[in-house]
Scaffold this motif. Structure first.
Motif, PDB file in Angstrom:
ATOM      1  N   UNK A 157     -56.530   5.079 -44.082  1.00 53.14           N
ATOM      2  CA  UNK A 157     -55.486   5.608 -44.971  1.00 53.14           C
ATOM      3  C   UNK A 157     -54.140   5.377 -44.309  1.00 53.14           C
ATOM      4  N   UNK A 158     -53.086   5.690 -45.036  1.00 52.36           N
ATOM      5  CA  UNK A 158     -51.743   5.536 -44.476  1.00 52.36           C
ATOM      6  C   UNK A 158     -51.363   6.692 -43.558  1.00 52.36           C
ATOM      7  N   UNK A 159     -52.261   7.632 -43.383  1.00 49.48           N
ATOM      8  CA  UNK A 159     -52.017   8.765 -42.491  1.00 49.48           C
ATOM      9  C   UNK A 159     -51.317   9.929 -43.159  1.00 49.48           C
ATOM     10  N   UNK A 160     -50.923   9.760 -44.407  1.00 45.84           N
ATOM     11  CA  UNK A 160     -50.256  10.851 -45.108  1.00 45.84           C
ATOM     12  C   UNK A 160     -51.244  11.917 -45.541  1.00 45.84           C
ATOM     13  N   UNK A 161     -50.764  13.139 -45.585  1.00 40.09           N
ATOM     14  CA  UNK A 161     -51.551  14.249 -46.115  1.00 40.09           C
ATOM     15  C   UNK A 161     -50.883  14.678 -47.417  1.00 40.09           C
ATOM     16  N   UNK A 162     -51.573  14.488 -48.530  1.00 40.87           N
ATOM     17  CA  UNK A 162     -51.034  14.792 -49.835  1.00 40.87           C
ATOM     18  C   UNK A 162     -51.752  16.022 -50.380  1.00 40.87           C
ATOM     19  N   UNK A 163     -50.972  17.021 -50.823  1.00 41.17           N
ATOM     20  CA  UNK A 163     -51.560  18.238 -51.356  1.00 41.17           C
ATOM     21  C   UNK A 163     -51.088  18.463 -52.786  1.00 41.17           C
ATOM     22  N   UNK A 164     -52.035  18.802 -53.656  1.00 38.78           N
ATOM     23  CA  UNK A 164     -51.708  19.134 -55.036  1.00 38.78           C
ATOM     24  C   UNK A 164     -51.342  20.598 -55.155  1.00 38.78           C
ATOM     25  N   UNK A 165     -50.966  21.025 -56.361  1.00 34.88           N
ATOM     26  CA  UNK A 165     -50.560  22.411 -56.600  1.00 34.88           C
ATOM     27  C   UNK A 165     -51.652  23.412 -56.237  1.00 34.88           C
ATOM     28  N   UNK A 166     -52.889  23.015 -56.387  1.00 32.31           N
ATOM     29  CA  UNK A 166     -54.007  23.899 -56.091  1.00 32.31           C
ATOM     30  C   UNK A 166     -54.417  23.853 -54.624  1.00 32.31           C
ATOM     31  N   UNK A 167     -53.674  23.123 -53.819  1.00 32.36           N
ATOM     32  CA  UNK A 167     -53.996  23.019 -52.405  1.00 32.36           C
ATOM     33  C   UNK A 167     -55.030  21.953 -52.085  1.00 32.36           C
ATOM     34  N   UNK A 168     -55.416  21.163 -53.093  1.00 36.26           N
ATOM     35  CA  UNK A 168     -56.398  20.112 -52.873  1.00 36.26           C
ATOM     36  C   UNK A 168     -55.768  18.956 -52.103  1.00 36.26           C
ATOM     37  N   UNK A 169     -56.511  18.408 -51.165  1.00 33.16           N
ATOM     38  CA  UNK A 169     -56.019  17.267 -50.392  1.00 33.16           C
ATOM     39  C   UNK A 169     -56.372  15.972 -51.113  1.00 33.16           C
ATOM     40  N   UNK A 170     -55.434  15.034 -51.084  1.00 30.36           N
ATOM     41  CA  UNK A 170     -55.639  13.714 -51.667  1.00 30.36           C
ATOM     42  C   UNK A 170     -55.479  12.676 -50.572  1.00 30.36           C
ATOM     43  N   UNK A 171     -56.240  11.615 -50.660  1.00 29.74           N
ATOM     44  CA  UNK A 171     -56.156  10.508 -49.708  1.00 29.74           C
ATOM     45  C   UNK A 171     -55.967   9.218 -50.474  1.00 29.74           C
ATOM     46  N   UNK A 172     -55.238   8.291 -49.880  1.00 31.84           N
ATOM     47  CA  UNK A 172     -55.017   6.974 -50.471  1.00 31.84           C
ATOM     48  C   UNK A 172     -55.754   5.944 -49.632  1.00 31.84           C
ATOM     49  N   UNK A 173     -56.701   5.269 -50.256  1.00 31.32           N
ATOM     50  CA  UNK A 173     -57.462   4.204 -49.602  1.00 31.32           C
ATOM     51  C   UNK A 173     -57.074   2.869 -50.241  1.00 31.32           C
ATOM     52  N   UNK A 174     -57.211   1.803 -49.500  1.00 31.65           N
ATOM     53  CA  UNK A 174     -56.885   0.476 -49.984  1.00 31.65           C
ATOM     54  C   UNK A 174     -58.172  -0.224 -50.421  1.00 31.65           C
ATOM     55  N   UNK A 175     -58.203  -0.738 -51.639  1.00 35.30           N
ATOM     56  CA  UNK A 175     -59.414  -1.388 -52.140  1.00 35.30           C
ATOM     57  C   UNK A 175     -59.744  -2.655 -51.356  1.00 35.30           C
ATOM     58  N   UNK A 176     -58.734  -3.315 -50.791  1.00 31.27           N
ATOM     59  CA  UNK A 176     -59.012  -4.500 -49.986  1.00 31.27           C
ATOM     60  C   UNK A 176     -59.799  -4.128 -48.729  1.00 31.27           C
ATOM     61  N   UNK A 177     -59.504  -2.977 -48.155  1.00 28.65           N
ATOM     62  CA  UNK A 177     -60.304  -2.508 -47.024  1.00 28.65           C
ATOM     63  C   UNK A 177     -61.746  -2.281 -47.465  1.00 28.65           C
ATOM     64  N   UNK A 210     -65.670   7.785 -37.419  1.00 29.21           N
ATOM     65  CA  UNK A 210     -65.518   9.029 -36.665  1.00 29.21           C
ATOM     66  C   UNK A 210     -64.102   9.512 -36.926  1.00 29.21           C
ATOM     67  N   UNK A 211     -63.973  10.705 -37.502  1.00 25.14           N
ATOM     68  CA  UNK A 211     -62.655  11.208 -37.884  1.00 25.14           C
ATOM     69  C   UNK A 211     -62.452  12.651 -37.456  1.00 25.14           C
ATOM     70  N   UNK A 212     -61.216  12.980 -37.146  1.00 24.23           N
ATOM     71  CA  UNK A 212     -60.888  14.332 -36.712  1.00 24.23           C
ATOM     72  C   UNK A 212     -60.916  15.344 -37.841  1.00 24.23           C
ATOM     73  N   UNK A 213     -60.632  14.912 -39.056  1.00 18.74           N
ATOM     74  CA  UNK A 213     -60.603  15.828 -40.190  1.00 18.74           C
ATOM     75  C   UNK A 213     -61.910  15.762 -40.970  1.00 18.74           C
ATOM     76  N   UNK A 214     -62.197  16.845 -41.677  1.00 25.61           N
ATOM     77  CA  UNK A 214     -63.394  16.920 -42.515  1.00 25.61           C
ATOM     78  C   UNK A 214     -62.927  17.222 -43.928  1.00 25.61           C
ATOM     79  N   UNK A 215     -62.799  16.170 -44.757  1.00 26.65           N
ATOM     80  CA  UNK A 215     -62.270  16.340 -46.095  1.00 26.65           C
ATOM     81  C   UNK A 215     -63.145  15.637 -47.121  1.00 26.65           C
ATOM     82  N   UNK A 216     -63.297  16.275 -48.270  1.00 23.21           N
ATOM     83  CA  UNK A 216     -64.156  15.748 -49.335  1.00 23.21           C
ATOM     84  C   UNK A 216     -63.750  14.350 -49.818  1.00 23.21           C
ATOM     85  N   UNK A 217     -62.459  14.054 -49.994  1.00 22.54           N
ATOM     86  CA  UNK A 217     -62.116  12.701 -50.453  1.00 22.54           C
ATOM     87  C   UNK A 217     -62.585  11.613 -49.480  1.00 22.54           C
TER      88      UNK A 217
END
Length: 174
Positions: A23-43, A60-67
């Motif tokens: 991902x680009x390393x950004x942490x995106x949060x919606x109004x409900x506090x849900x986290x969003x991630x941006x992945x690249x389809x080419x990857x 292996x990742x430091x965060x544990x997120x559903x997306x």
């Protein structure tokens, strides 16, 4: 000292960090506090290319997120270790599970949390927007930043150095 090109020839396992690499390393949060991630389809297609060529993949990742879990599942990556800040024991475990030595494993990271594994991996890979200390440790650095095709570039580099890129390309270009 071996060049990145020479190291790449023996790689059988590619281990990836997520934030700042897949991902680009950004942490995106919606109004409900849900986290969003941006992945690249080419990857994603690069990961499929690697799998078709017989290259084993792990995350292996430091965060544990559903997306992230959803994307890893969609990509069919069998070795997934979320929520871990001490990545070295997990790197050792995935090498053992994959039946490869640490010298036959590449790791792609971008931040201090990745330093321990990068020291142990046969090929330490990074993105150009990584922390300076990580860039200094890397044997190979992508031209593209994390989340923008860097993983695809790393996979193409590995497959080309192993002489497997053209066969995979021909399969897709039918």
């Amino acid at each position: 000292m071996l060049s990145a090109e020479d190291r790449a020839k023996n790689i059988k396992l590619l281990v990836l960090d997520v934030d700042g690499v897949l991902t680009d390393g950004g942490l995106y949060y919606g109004d409900e506090g849900l986290a969003f991630k941006r992945f690249n389809v080419q990857d994603g297609l690069g990961i499929k290319m690697a799998q078709a060529a017989g290259l084993e993949l792990a995350v292996i990742t430091g965060l544990n997120q559903k997306p992230v879990e959803r994307r890893i599942t969609e990509l069919g990556i069998r070795h997934y270790y979320p929520g871990n800040h001490d990545k070295v024991p997990l790197f050792e475990e995935v090498c053992k599970k994959a039946g490869v030595s640490e010298e036959q494993a590449a790791f792609m990271g971008d931040d201090w949390i990745d330093a321990g594994v990068m020291r142990r991996a046969g090929l330490a890979m990074s993105v150009p927007n990584a922390q300076p200390e990580i860039i200094e440790m890397a044997h190979w650095i992508s031209r593209k930043p994390g989340g923008h095709g860097a993983v695809r570039e790393a996979i193409a580099f590995l497959l080309k150095k192993q002489g497997r890129f053209e066969a995979i390309w021909k399969e897709w270009a039918k």
